[in-house]
Design a protein around this motif. Structure first.
Motif, PDB file in Angstrom:
ATOM      1  N   GLY A 248       0.793  -1.217   0.000  1.00  0.00           N
ATOM      2  CA  GLY A 248       0.000   0.000   0.000  1.00  0.00           C
ATOM      3  C   GLY A 248       0.829   1.270   0.000  1.00  0.00           C
ATOM      4  N   PHE A 249       0.267   2.306  -0.614  1.00  0.00           N
ATOM      5  CA  PHE A 249       0.830   3.647  -0.535  1.00  0.00           C
ATOM      6  C   PHE A 249      -0.298   4.594  -0.173  1.00  0.00           C
ATOM      7  CE2 PHE A 249       1.327   7.836  -2.529  1.00  0.00           C
ATOM      8  CZ  PHE A 249       2.455   8.282  -1.847  1.00  0.00           C
ATOM      9  N   GLU A 250      -0.060   5.464   0.828  1.00  0.00           N
ATOM     10  CA  GLU A 250      -1.080   6.405   1.260  1.00  0.00           C
ATOM     11  C   GLU A 250      -0.480   7.797   1.374  1.00  0.00           C
ATOM     12  OE1 GLU A 250      -4.702   6.729   4.525  1.00  0.00           O
ATOM     13  OE2 GLU A 250      -2.974   5.440   4.958  1.00  0.00           O
ATOM     14  N   HIS A 251      -1.207   8.771   0.841  1.00  0.00           N
ATOM     15  CA  HIS A 251      -0.806  10.178   0.925  1.00  0.00           C
ATOM     16  C   HIS A 251      -1.962  10.970   1.501  1.00  0.00           C
ATOM     17  CE1 HIS A 251       0.404  14.257  -0.218  1.00  0.00           C
ATOM     18  NE2 HIS A 251      -0.796  14.390  -0.774  1.00  0.00           N
ATOM     19  N   LEU A 252      -1.683  11.783   2.516  1.00  0.00           N
ATOM     20  CA  LEU A 252      -2.670  12.698   3.085  1.00  0.00           C
ATOM     21  C   LEU A 252      -2.020  14.052   3.285  1.00  0.00           C
ATOM     22  CD1 LEU A 252      -2.988   9.748   4.904  1.00  0.00           C
ATOM     23  CD2 LEU A 252      -5.129  10.914   5.402  1.00  0.00           C
ATOM     24  N   ASN A 253      -2.788  15.101   3.049  1.00  0.00           N
ATOM     25  CA  ASN A 253      -2.302  16.454   3.308  1.00  0.00           C
ATOM     26  C   ASN A 253      -3.478  17.339   3.685  1.00  0.00           C
ATOM     27  OD1 ASN A 253       0.133  18.420   2.990  1.00  0.00           O
ATOM     28  ND2 ASN A 253      -1.578  19.465   2.013  1.00  0.00           N
ATOM     29  N   SER A 254      -3.261  18.191   4.674  1.00  0.00           N
ATOM     30  CA  SER A 254      -4.289  19.120   5.120  1.00  0.00           C
ATOM     31  C   SER A 254      -3.645  20.467   5.365  1.00  0.00           C
ATOM     32  CB  SER A 254      -4.956  18.612   6.405  1.00  0.00           C
ATOM     33  OG  SER A 254      -5.977  19.479   6.825  1.00  0.00           O
ATOM     34  N   ASP A 255      -4.323  21.542   4.950  1.00  0.00           N
ATOM     35  CA  ASP A 255      -3.763  22.864   5.193  1.00  0.00           C
ATOM     36  C   ASP A 255      -4.819  23.779   5.790  1.00  0.00           C
ATOM     37  OD1 ASP A 255      -4.884  24.859   3.003  1.00  0.00           O
ATOM     38  OD2 ASP A 255      -4.452  22.993   1.952  1.00  0.00           O
ATOM     39  N   THR A 256      -4.353  24.681   6.652  1.00  0.00           N
ATOM     40  CA  THR A 256      -5.224  25.636   7.321  1.00  0.00           C
ATOM     41  C   THR A 256      -4.403  26.867   7.675  1.00  0.00           C
ATOM     42  OG1 THR A 256      -6.756  25.927   9.182  1.00  0.00           O
ATOM     43  CG2 THR A 256      -4.752  24.677   9.615  1.00  0.00           C
ATOM     44  N   PHE A 257      -5.047  28.014   7.826  1.00  0.00           N
ATOM     45  CA  PHE A 257      -4.351  29.212   8.288  1.00  0.00           C
ATOM     46  C   PHE A 257      -4.412  29.263   9.811  1.00  0.00           C
ATOM     47  CE2 PHE A 257      -4.674  30.380   3.905  1.00  0.00           C
ATOM     48  CZ  PHE A 257      -3.558  31.186   3.689  1.00  0.00           C
ATOM     49  N   ALA A 258      -3.256  29.515  10.432  1.00  0.00           N
ATOM     50  CA  ALA A 258      -3.192  29.473  11.887  1.00  0.00           C
ATOM     51  C   ALA A 258      -2.006  30.280  12.376  1.00  0.00           C
ATOM     52  CB  ALA A 258      -3.062  28.028  12.369  1.00  0.00           C
ATOM     53  N   TYR A 259      -2.071  30.631  13.664  1.00  0.00           N
ATOM     54  CA  TYR A 259      -0.903  31.161  14.361  1.00  0.00           C
ATOM     55  C   TYR A 259      -0.033  29.981  14.790  1.00  0.00           C
ATOM     56  CZ  TYR A 259      -3.294  35.656  14.315  1.00  0.00           C
ATOM     57  OH  TYR A 259      -3.910  36.813  13.913  1.00  0.00           O
ATOM     58  N   ASP A 260       0.966  30.231  15.622  1.00  0.00           N
ATOM     59  CA  ASP A 260       1.936  29.188  15.934  1.00  0.00           C
ATOM     60  C   ASP A 260       1.315  27.971  16.620  1.00  0.00           C
ATOM     61  OD1 ASP A 260       3.868  30.729  14.818  1.00  0.00           O
ATOM     62  OD2 ASP A 260       4.926  31.199  16.685  1.00  0.00           O
ATOM     63  N   ARG A 261       0.273  28.202  17.418  1.00  0.00           N
ATOM     64  CA  ARG A 261      -0.336  27.100  18.171  1.00  0.00           C
ATOM     65  C   ARG A 261      -1.701  26.793  17.565  1.00  0.00           C
ATOM     66  NH1 ARG A 261       2.181  30.755  21.431  1.00  0.00           N
ATOM     67  NH2 ARG A 261       3.598  30.012  23.060  1.00  0.00           N
ATOM     68  N   LEU A 262      -1.823  25.652  16.902  1.00  0.00           N
ATOM     69  CA  LEU A 262      -3.045  25.337  16.173  1.00  0.00           C
ATOM     70  C   LEU A 262      -4.221  25.021  17.089  1.00  0.00           C
ATOM     71  CD1 LEU A 262      -0.860  25.006  13.896  1.00  0.00           C
ATOM     72  CD2 LEU A 262      -2.412  23.320  12.897  1.00  0.00           C
ATOM     73  N   ASN A 263      -3.959  24.699  18.349  1.00  0.00           N
ATOM     74  CA  ASN A 263      -5.056  24.328  19.255  1.00  0.00           C
ATOM     75  C   ASN A 263      -5.315  25.399  20.315  1.00  0.00           C
ATOM     76  OD1 ASN A 263      -2.667  23.938  20.585  1.00  0.00           O
ATOM     77  ND2 ASN A 263      -3.128  21.869  21.300  1.00  0.00           N
ATOM     78  N   VAL A 264      -4.782  26.607  20.123  1.00  0.00           N
ATOM     79  CA  VAL A 264      -4.969  27.699  21.075  1.00  0.00           C
ATOM     80  C   VAL A 264      -5.483  28.922  20.320  1.00  0.00           C
ATOM     81  CG1 VAL A 264      -3.858  29.202  22.755  1.00  0.00           C
ATOM     82  CG2 VAL A 264      -3.153  26.814  22.578  1.00  0.00           C
ATOM     83  N   THR A 265      -6.457  29.620  20.906  1.00  0.00           N
ATOM     84  CA  THR A 265      -7.067  30.756  20.216  1.00  0.00           C
ATOM     85  C   THR A 265      -6.195  32.008  20.298  1.00  0.00           C
ATOM     86  OG1 THR A 265      -8.280  31.529  22.165  1.00  0.00           O
ATOM     87  CG2 THR A 265      -9.355  29.872  20.777  1.00  0.00           C
TER      88      THR A 265
END
Length: 650
Positions: A248-265
């Motif tokens: 098997g070969f699997e490729h995933l990619n996700s992009d989003t705009f964020a500040y340095d900490r993706l889980n902090v507002t």
């Protein structure tokens, strides 16, 4: 091994899981072999109709299709004991009995997954392609793999033979989904075809695009929009003589705009005086190459061989500043099961893993830092049917770790980890078990994005788990309960992995009861756990979470000959009283909430292959936050969301 851990090897009487109707017809010795010594009962989430392990807490075989699962929260939202934090999909983290999945051995099709950053999610997986997920909790048996302090989390994706029906030469699936909250869509296409009698090929791809979602108050949660893509190719062979092969070969990619900490507002960072960093595009991706081979000749009790090798590259990058981290892992495992008699069998083999991290981070003054970890382990697990009512499983593994940090400091360690469990089955409907297990993880790469210099005398981590369970099943009714007590000695703080924070202790319980018959399924479960680091000021912190007691009620019904299935679940999460400490108020108490989710699926009889699905999450628009360590600083969870899906099989 210290005396405390050695003394824990004394066998104690306890109880195990309920039997499903299909499992009652199986040989008890085979059931025990699946039981996995010393683990808390594994949780199974399935994406299709496959045999399930005895007594597993489980989602219906087609649950992922019924609810149109799109992220990890959807995959595990009905699974007691598993918590997934909320907010943006790229920051979702999985906690198993309150301990983050980084303390477990996480694999996808046998490929070990590492941790890029504690502000991003460590797992990239497309739920649509999941065949099955097994979650083994607590220090487990010898087969759980390297570094399985809290067990293992095993994802398996589909292959062509799972999709192509008997007598058919090909299979196709076209799917589309519309999301009302964070208005967006997902499109995917899957093809599978036989290549002669023994081989088949599957190709699947998908694309998702979503806007910022709204919380339960109707307020837009900024910076939660994202897009993602995935591709999975699998060549599978089922050959004469008992050979099987999946490449098997699997490729995933996700992009989003964020500040340095993706889980902090942003609001929290600004209010607390922390720098937000640059608002920029963040990319998270994974490429994996896997080979899984099996050989079971059927007529030779000495051979049942399973082997796999893999290469996984996990990436995290920031477009404007150029900060990046890469985590490359190569490894293989070989195991064989030999039946020495009708009542005694052994599974033995070796695991090998090599991991290298590279990071460039101008934000933190790190340039081209590199860490390397090499580890291997030898293991054996034995299953012995002592008597019609008693079965014993015991084994151990010897693991070796070699690690070099960014300053060239070499840290080597090794240790033996034993396990033992006893199952007692006085009558067909009732089973009792008790188990004790140990696990070891040497000093190594804890997080690619924050490498540090390690002290020369830093030791590895030792875990132990004691579990007792009881279960009953008859005429569609099932009930089971379990209690566990676990500890992790010399817990190494995951950010940087440069210092021990003392010992983690955790105990908890889970109970479940329900009924399944004639198309009806009802169940009610409750689970609670309380991890903590002795002498540490925060009630919870990175690596663990006190999520509070959780109640889940589920129901579904499939009227015969209608093609319709409808149902839903209710989750009640009790509040957690906590007090913010010092200048780092990441823990500020957690408020209770009630979530109601519902779905209906229609396999349209008039158009063969067509299925329509309507799913409603957070039906009553509850304003809440999933219970995580970033409660005061993280993103609010989504409000009500409708998902409308259509799929066509051909």
């Amino acid at each position: 091994m210290n005396s405390k851990r050695s003394a824990g090897l004394a066998l104690m009487i306890g109880a195990a899981t309920a039997m499903t109707p299909a499992a009652q017809a199986q040989d008890f010795a085979a059931d025990l072999e699946k039981e996995q010594t010393g683990d808390l009962d594994p949780l199974v989430v399935q994406g299709e109709e496959t045999p399930v392990k005895v007594g597993d807490v489980q989602v219906k075989a087609d649950e992922l299709e019924n609810t149109i699962a799109t992220d990890l929260n959807d995959v595990f939202k009905s699974t007691p004991g598993v918590t997934v934090n909320g907010g943006r999909a790229q920051a979702q983290q999985v906690f198993i009995n309150g301990l983050e999945s980084n303390l477990s051995n996480v694999t996808i099709d046998g490929a070990v997954q590492g941790n890029i950053s504690h502000h991003t999610g460590p797992l990239s997986i497309e739920p649509e392609l999941i065949k099955q997920v097994n979650v083994f909790t607590g220090a487990g048996n010898a087969l759980e793999g390297l570094g399985a302090l809290n067990g293992s989390l095993q994802f398996e994706t589909k292959n062509a033979f799972d999709l192509i029906k008997e007598g058919k030469e090909y299979y196709g699936l076209t799917k589309g989904t519309y999301f009302s909250n964070g208005e967006g869509y997902r499109l995917s296409q899957t093809f599978a075809a036989r290549l002669g009698e023994d081989w088949a090929l599957m190709i699947s791809g998908g694309f998702t695009d979503r806007d910022d979602y709204e919380d339960g108050n109707g307020d837009t949660v900024d910076l939660t929009e994202y897009s993602s893509e995935n591709i999975l190719l699998k060549l599978s062979g089922r050959l004469d003589g008992g050979h099987s092969l999946d490449i098997g070969f699997e490729h995933l990619n996700s992009d989003t705009f964020a500040y340095d900490r993706l889980n902090v507002t942003e609001d929290f960072l600004t209010a607390s005086g922390r720098p937000t960093g640059v608002l920029q595009r963040n990319d998270i991706g994974r490429d994996s190459f896997t080979v899984n081979y099996g050989y079971d000749p059927g007529n030779n009790p000495w051979i049942n061989l399973k082997a796999n090798t893999y290469y996984t590259a996990q990436d995290y990058s920031r477009e404007t500043t150029g900060d990046s981290a890469q985590l490359e892992t190569f490894g293989f495992s070989i195991r064989n099961t030999s039946e020495f008699s009708e009542v005694f069998s052994s599974t033995y083999g070796v695991d090998v893993k090599s991991t290298e991290s590279d990071v460039t981070s101008s934000s933190y003054g790190v340039t081209n830092a590199n860490e390397e970890e090499f580890s291997y382990g030898f293991f054996m697990q034995n299953d012995w049917q002592i008597h019609r009512m008693f079965a014993l499983s015991f084994g151990g593994r010897f693991d070796v770790y070699d690690f070099e940090d960014i300053a060239g400091t070499q840290l080597d360690s090794s240790e033996f980890s034993p396990n033992v469990s006893l199952a007692f089955k006085p009558v067909e409907e009732l089973t009792f078990t008790a188990g004790y297990a140990e696990a070891y993880r040497g000093v190594g790469i804890r997080e690619a994005f924050f490498p540090t210099v390690k002290p020369a005398g830093l030791d590895g981590e030792n875990a132990d788990t004691f579990k007792i369970t009881a279960a009953y099943e008859r005429d569609g009714f099932f009930a089971d309960a379990s209690y566990f007590d676990q500890s992790i000695e010399n817990y190494i703080y995951p950010v940087g992995g440069a210092a021990s924070y003392g010992d983690v202790t955790n105990d908890g319980y889970e109970a479940r009861a329900g009924y399944q018959k004639d198309g009806y399924v009802f169940s009610l479960s409750v689970t609670d756990n309380s991890p903590e680091v002795e002498g540490y000021d925060y009630p919870d912190d990175i690596g663990m979470v006190v999520a509070g007691r959780q109640w889940i009620a589920q129901a579904s019904y499939s009227p015969e000959d209608t093609g319709i299935t409808f149902g839903g679940n209710i989750e009640y999460r009790e509040d957690v009283e906590e007090v913010a400490f010092g200048s780092f108020p990441a823990v500020a108490g957690k408020e209770s909430y009630v979530l109601v989710n519902a779905f209906v699926r229609w396999d349209v009889e008039q158009v063969e292959g067509l299925s329509l699905t309507l799913n409603v999450d957070n039906l009553f628009d509850e304003q809440y936050q999933d219970h995580t360590i970033f409660t005061s600083s993280g993103f609010a969870s989504p409000g009500r969301e409708f998902r409308v899906g259509a799929s066509y099989e051909f």
